[in-house]
Design an enzyme around this catalytic site. Sequence first.
Site, PDB file in Angstrom:
ATOM      1  N   LYS A 239      14.374  -0.712   5.359  1.00 56.63           N
ATOM      2  CA  LYS A 239      13.792   0.006   4.072  1.00 56.63           C
ATOM      3  C   LYS A 239      14.262   1.578   4.153  1.00 56.63           C
ATOM      4  O   LYS A 239      14.765   2.204   3.201  1.00 56.63           O
ATOM      5  CB  LYS A 239      12.591  -0.309   3.827  1.00 56.63           C
ATOM      6  CG  LYS A 239      12.109   0.516   2.497  1.00 56.63           C
ATOM      7  CD  LYS A 239      12.817  -0.235   1.178  1.00 56.63           C
ATOM      8  CE  LYS A 239      12.373   0.588   0.043  1.00 56.63           C
ATOM      9  NZ  LYS A 239      10.913   0.388  -0.415  1.00 56.63           N
TER      10      LYS A 239
ATOM     11  N   LYS B 128       8.872  11.112  -0.044  1.00 58.49           N
ATOM     12  CA  LYS B 128       8.213  10.267   1.017  1.00 58.49           C
ATOM     13  C   LYS B 128       8.902   9.469   2.096  1.00 58.49           C
ATOM     14  O   LYS B 128       8.754   9.558   3.021  1.00 58.49           O
ATOM     15  CB  LYS B 128       7.227   9.323   0.276  1.00 58.49           C
ATOM     16  CG  LYS B 128       6.100   8.408   1.133  1.00 58.49           C
ATOM     17  CD  LYS B 128       5.829   7.079   0.677  1.00 58.49           C
ATOM     18  CE  LYS B 128       5.555   6.128   1.488  1.00 58.49           C
ATOM     19  NZ  LYS B 128       5.257   4.844   0.727  1.00 58.49           N
TER      20      LYS B 128
ATOM     21  N   THR C 162       6.181   0.405   2.385  1.00 58.28           N
ATOM     22  CA  THR C 162       7.207   1.208   2.872  1.00 58.28           C
ATOM     23  C   THR C 162       6.475   2.198   3.832  1.00 58.28           C
ATOM     24  O   THR C 162       6.033   3.369   3.078  1.00 58.28           O
ATOM     25  CB  THR C 162       8.108   2.099   1.764  1.00 58.28           C
ATOM     26  OG1 THR C 162       8.776   1.051   0.941  1.00 58.28           O
ATOM     27  CG2 THR C 162       9.082   2.902   2.371  1.00 58.28           C
TER      28      THR C 162
ATOM     29  N   LEU D  72       0.733  -1.239  -0.046  1.00 53.27           N
ATOM     30  CA  LEU D  72      -0.106  -0.079   0.204  1.00 53.27           C
ATOM     31  C   LEU D  72       0.764   1.478   0.057  1.00 53.27           C
ATOM     32  O   LEU D  72       2.010   1.252   0.266  1.00 53.27           O
ATOM     33  CB  LEU D  72      -1.147  -0.132   1.206  1.00 53.27           C
ATOM     34  CG  LEU D  72      -1.866  -1.191   1.291  1.00 53.27           C
ATOM     35  CD1 LEU D  72      -2.402  -1.447   2.619  1.00 53.27           C
ATOM     36  CD2 LEU D  72      -2.881  -1.103   0.195  1.00 53.27           C
ATOM     37  N   PRO D  73       0.234   2.531  -0.260  1.00 50.46           N
ATOM     38  CA  PRO D  73       1.028   3.648  -0.461  1.00 50.46           C
ATOM     39  C   PRO D  73       1.562   4.226   0.734  1.00 50.46           C
ATOM     40  O   PRO D  73       2.584   4.900   0.467  1.00 50.46           O
ATOM     41  CB  PRO D  73       0.195   4.706  -1.330  1.00 50.46           C
ATOM     42  CG  PRO D  73      -0.901   3.736  -1.787  1.00 50.46           C
ATOM     43  CD  PRO D  73      -0.973   2.607  -0.821  1.00 50.46           C
TER      44      PRO D  73
END
Length: 344
Positions: A216, A291, A131, A98-99
């Site tokens: 990550k 982001k 992420t 998912l975003p």
Amino acid sequence: MATFCSLRSLLGLQKLVCSVSPFYPMRSYSSSPFGRIGFIGLGNMGARMADSLIKDGYEVAVHDINHNIMKMFSDKGVLTEDLPLKVAESSDVVITMLPSSNHVLDVYTGKNGFLSGGNLLRPRLFIDSSTIDPQTSRKVSAAVSNCSLIDKRDGWKAPAMLDAPVSGGVLAAENGTLTFMVGGPEEAYLAAKPLFLSMGKNTTYCGGSGNGATAKICNNLAMAISMLGVSEAFALGQSLGIEASTLTKIFNSSSARCWSSDTYNPVPGVMDGVPSSRNYIGGFASKLMAKDLNLAAASAKDIGFKCPLTSQAEKIFTELCNNGHEAKDFSGVFRYYYSGKDEQ
């Protein structure tokens, strides 16, 4: 914390052969203790990851808010569900891609999320490959571990969650060569490894809950700063009269050698097959890098850690996005921030 059966017996279970649509030629059946796999989030990455599982012989049910992509999967014989909860109710494992952190929270704990039906769950394992920040990963993992299983089969006494973000981008997702960075219970990681190797080629166990997410954002932080340093050096060199191709040879045979110079060079005309050779189209979008840097900066702030390079990198990539280059690959910082020139 979930309790598991002995690892040998768990990993020795063979996955039941499922019927596979002729649209998806089967590669091989993986050894796995799981039956149906639920997959939520069919964007550029998720759709390809789900495809890899289907091609490997897994029975997959999917959900996405994009009805067009849902129809594409349905037309190929894949089960589609209109709510995340419905996917969970029929799956042994659920994978999410998912975003953002808010999307993950909504899918897990929202009105029609996995946990909205109470504290009894069908899935034994949840894997989040989004992420997001480590704090959210740990919060959701705690919520999952406080639930119980409807069916305590194969020695699983409670559901478990892994945070397993990926590296490699869309091309690696397409080719099934992603790298997974995984946090959570080690027994769950070992049980899930066949799933990871259906979608990728490398997995690294990073430790407890949230450590995959931490790995990550730290990886992408280092990648962003490396790209800024290389781009700044190339642009300065050009301004002082030396060609970027010459500097590349020097970098790659000396102490400045790094991935941003020898594999993903940001100067158009120096290297083929990278985003800089195709007007920075494809690759890893600058908006995604901004982001991820925001996640790193916020995580550092939460623990009172000083990270001036993170703050500066976040500022630069945010400016890049605000100037209309958010969809360009992040190596475009060479052209759009430093005003670097193409190599003739």
